[in-house]
Design an enzyme around this catalytic site. Structure first.
Site, PDB file in Angstrom:
ATOM      1  N   ASP A   8       0.860  -1.179   0.000  1.00  0.00           N
ATOM      2  CA  ASP A   8       0.000   0.000   0.000  1.00  0.00           C
ATOM      3  C   ASP A   8       0.903   1.237   0.000  1.00  0.00           C
ATOM      4  O   ASP A   8       2.142   1.118  -0.015  1.00  0.00           O
ATOM      5  CB  ASP A   8      -0.919  -0.043   1.239  1.00  0.00           C
ATOM      6  CG  ASP A   8      -2.172   0.812   1.068  1.00  0.00           C
ATOM      7  OD1 ASP A   8      -2.308   1.513   0.049  1.00  0.00           O
ATOM      8  OD2 ASP A   8      -3.029   0.791   1.989  1.00  0.00           O
ATOM      9  N   GLU A  10       0.013   4.581   1.825  1.00  0.00           N
ATOM     10  CA  GLU A  10      -0.113   5.572   2.894  1.00  0.00           C
ATOM     11  C   GLU A  10       0.937   5.409   3.986  1.00  0.00           C
ATOM     12  O   GLU A  10       1.266   6.368   4.681  1.00  0.00           O
ATOM     13  CB  GLU A  10      -1.518   5.509   3.518  1.00  0.00           C
ATOM     14  CG  GLU A  10      -2.617   6.054   2.625  1.00  0.00           C
ATOM     15  CD  GLU A  10      -3.161   5.039   1.631  1.00  0.00           C
ATOM     16  OE1 GLU A  10      -2.570   3.941   1.494  1.00  0.00           O
ATOM     17  OE2 GLU A  10      -4.181   5.338   0.981  1.00  0.00           O
ATOM     18  N   HIS A  60      -2.719  -0.281  -3.623  1.00  0.00           N
ATOM     19  CA  HIS A  60      -3.175   1.082  -3.324  1.00  0.00           C
ATOM     20  C   HIS A  60      -4.010   1.672  -4.468  1.00  0.00           C
ATOM     21  O   HIS A  60      -3.573   1.667  -5.628  1.00  0.00           O
ATOM     22  CB  HIS A  60      -1.975   1.994  -3.074  1.00  0.00           C
ATOM     23  CG  HIS A  60      -2.365   3.440  -2.943  1.00  0.00           C
ATOM     24  ND1 HIS A  60      -3.022   3.927  -1.823  1.00  0.00           N
ATOM     25  CD2 HIS A  60      -2.264   4.490  -3.801  1.00  0.00           C
ATOM     26  CE1 HIS A  60      -3.270   5.222  -2.002  1.00  0.00           C
ATOM     27  NE2 HIS A  60      -2.823   5.587  -3.193  1.00  0.00           N
ATOM     28  N   HIS A 104      -1.601   1.255   6.950  1.00  0.00           N
ATOM     29  CA  HIS A 104      -2.031   2.400   7.751  1.00  0.00           C
ATOM     30  C   HIS A 104      -3.141   1.989   8.713  1.00  0.00           C
ATOM     31  O   HIS A 104      -3.791   0.956   8.524  1.00  0.00           O
ATOM     32  CB  HIS A 104      -2.541   3.522   6.837  1.00  0.00           C
ATOM     33  CG  HIS A 104      -3.578   3.028   5.874  1.00  0.00           C
ATOM     34  ND1 HIS A 104      -4.905   2.907   6.221  1.00  0.00           N
ATOM     35  CD2 HIS A 104      -3.463   2.566   4.611  1.00  0.00           C
ATOM     36  CE1 HIS A 104      -5.558   2.404   5.194  1.00  0.00           C
ATOM     37  NE2 HIS A 104      -4.713   2.178   4.201  1.00  0.00           N
ATOM     38  N   HIS A 115      -7.771   5.208   7.096  1.00  0.00           N
ATOM     39  CA  HIS A 115      -9.085   4.913   6.502  1.00  0.00           C
ATOM     40  C   HIS A 115      -9.236   3.399   6.480  1.00  0.00           C
ATOM     41  O   HIS A 115      -8.281   2.676   6.776  1.00  0.00           O
ATOM     42  CB  HIS A 115      -9.214   5.503   5.087  1.00  0.00           C
ATOM     43  CG  HIS A 115      -8.270   4.928   4.103  1.00  0.00           C
ATOM     44  ND1 HIS A 115      -6.949   5.326   4.025  1.00  0.00           N
ATOM     45  CD2 HIS A 115      -8.404   3.948   3.170  1.00  0.00           C
ATOM     46  CE1 HIS A 115      -6.335   4.636   3.075  1.00  0.00           C
ATOM     47  NE2 HIS A 115      -7.192   3.786   2.542  1.00  0.00           N
ATOM     48  N   GLU A 134      -7.914  -2.273   7.519  1.00  0.00           N
ATOM     49  CA  GLU A 134      -7.268  -3.044   6.453  1.00  0.00           C
ATOM     50  C   GLU A 134      -6.226  -4.016   7.003  1.00  0.00           C
ATOM     51  O   GLU A 134      -6.075  -5.127   6.491  1.00  0.00           O
ATOM     52  CB  GLU A 134      -6.621  -2.079   5.441  1.00  0.00           C
ATOM     53  CG  GLU A 134      -7.662  -1.239   4.725  1.00  0.00           C
ATOM     54  CD  GLU A 134      -7.063  -0.186   3.797  1.00  0.00           C
ATOM     55  OE1 GLU A 134      -5.930  -0.363   3.314  1.00  0.00           O
ATOM     56  OE2 GLU A 134      -7.737   0.834   3.567  1.00  0.00           O
TER      57      GLU A 134
HETATM   58 ZN   LIG Z   1      -3.754   2.890   0.087  1.00  0.00          ZN
END
Ligand SMILES: [Zn+2]
Length: 271
Positions: A8, A10, A60, A104, A115, A134
């Site tokens: 990902d 972030e 992502h 994240h 998020h 996640e």
């Molecule tokens: Zn992401």
């Protein structure tokens, strides 16, 4: 030894803002390069620890972020979407370990760019009474195939979220969240060296880390950012609306449960 990496953006060092993570952001190409270089560092670490096959899944946004010409030669890369297992596409029983890179914290917690799958749509995901983002859900997808998630890289809150679920997991904290769009970062060189080292130490102790499983059957409560998203998603017959902005459904199998969650988010995103 086969290693799976979900990459990902972030949680990558230097990435702090929508200008980095959004496909139209002015800094997006720079963030893609930083993400690619962290992936390469993880691949190097895995090779040094004895990996013979490494699969990296770009996880992502559009899932078309990794820069092919800069990628390490000794891994394979899933780039693009849609994918049935989304951020965990490609993982199966044949893998010995999974790594969540650049991850994240979940929505509702502190953490840089936090998020849960969709910042626009999802307020919270509760499975059998426990809130997951996640990190938890992706680790549980790997766990459904008996694959242990051995390392999470990202900010200190991503690390804490992982450690709460998987006590013996390794973490590589490449930045400290100051607030949702500000962080104190390691330099790219230091971040990549840390990731490489932690991949090696995590793979060395992988036998001590159990696959993370959420035991079924599953009762899911998916809360949306506002009731309009629930209105859009209730076309899926499995759901019961338990409040204006929350759906509940039940399922026996974790991968099926995840696919229902993804379906609801997709339907909600249509408005
Ligand atoms: Zn992401």
């Amino acid at each position: 030894m086969k290693v799976f990496i979900s990459a990902d953006m972030e949680g990558v060092a230097g990435v702090v803002h929508q200008e980095h993570t959004g496909r139209d952001g002015r800094e997006h190409d720079r963030a893609r390069r930083l993400m690619t270089e962290e992936v390469n560092a993880a691949v190097e670490g895995a090779l040094e620890a004895g990996a013979t096959e490494i699969l990296v899944n770009d996880s992502h946004g559009t899932m078309r972020n990794l820069i092919p010409e800069l990628l390490h030669s000794e891994a394979e890369y899933i780039i693009g979407s849609p994918k049935l297992l989304a951020m965990m596409q490609g993982v199966d029983e044949s893998f010995d370990a999974a790594i969540l890179l650049g991850h994240h914290a979940r929505m509702g917690q502190p953490g840089i760019l936090n998020h849960s799958f969709s910042g626009r749509v999802v307020r919270n995901i509760k499975i059998n009474g426990v809130d997951y983002g996640e990190i938890g859900i992706n680790a549980a997808i790997a766990g459904a195939f008996d694959v242990p998630t051995i390392l999470v890289t990202g900010c200190q809150y991503a690390g804490a979220e992982a450690a709460e679920l998987i006590p013996s997991i390794e973490t590589a904290i490449v930045k400290k969240t100051v607030n949702r769009i500000t962080a104190q970062n390691l330099s790219p060189a230091k971040s990549q060296a840390l990731i490489k080292g932690r991949v090696i130490s995590a793979l060395e102790k992988r036998g001590e880390i159990k696959p993370f499983k959420i035991e079924g059957p599953y009762t899911v409560e998916l809360s949306y950012v506002h009731a309009g998203f629930a209105d859009a998603a209730e076309v899926l017959p499995i759901v019961e609306k338990i409040s204006p902005d929350t759906h509940r459904f039940q399922s026996d199998d974790f991968i099926t449960t995840f696919r229902y969650i993804r379906s609801l988010i997709s339907l909600a995103s249509s408005i």
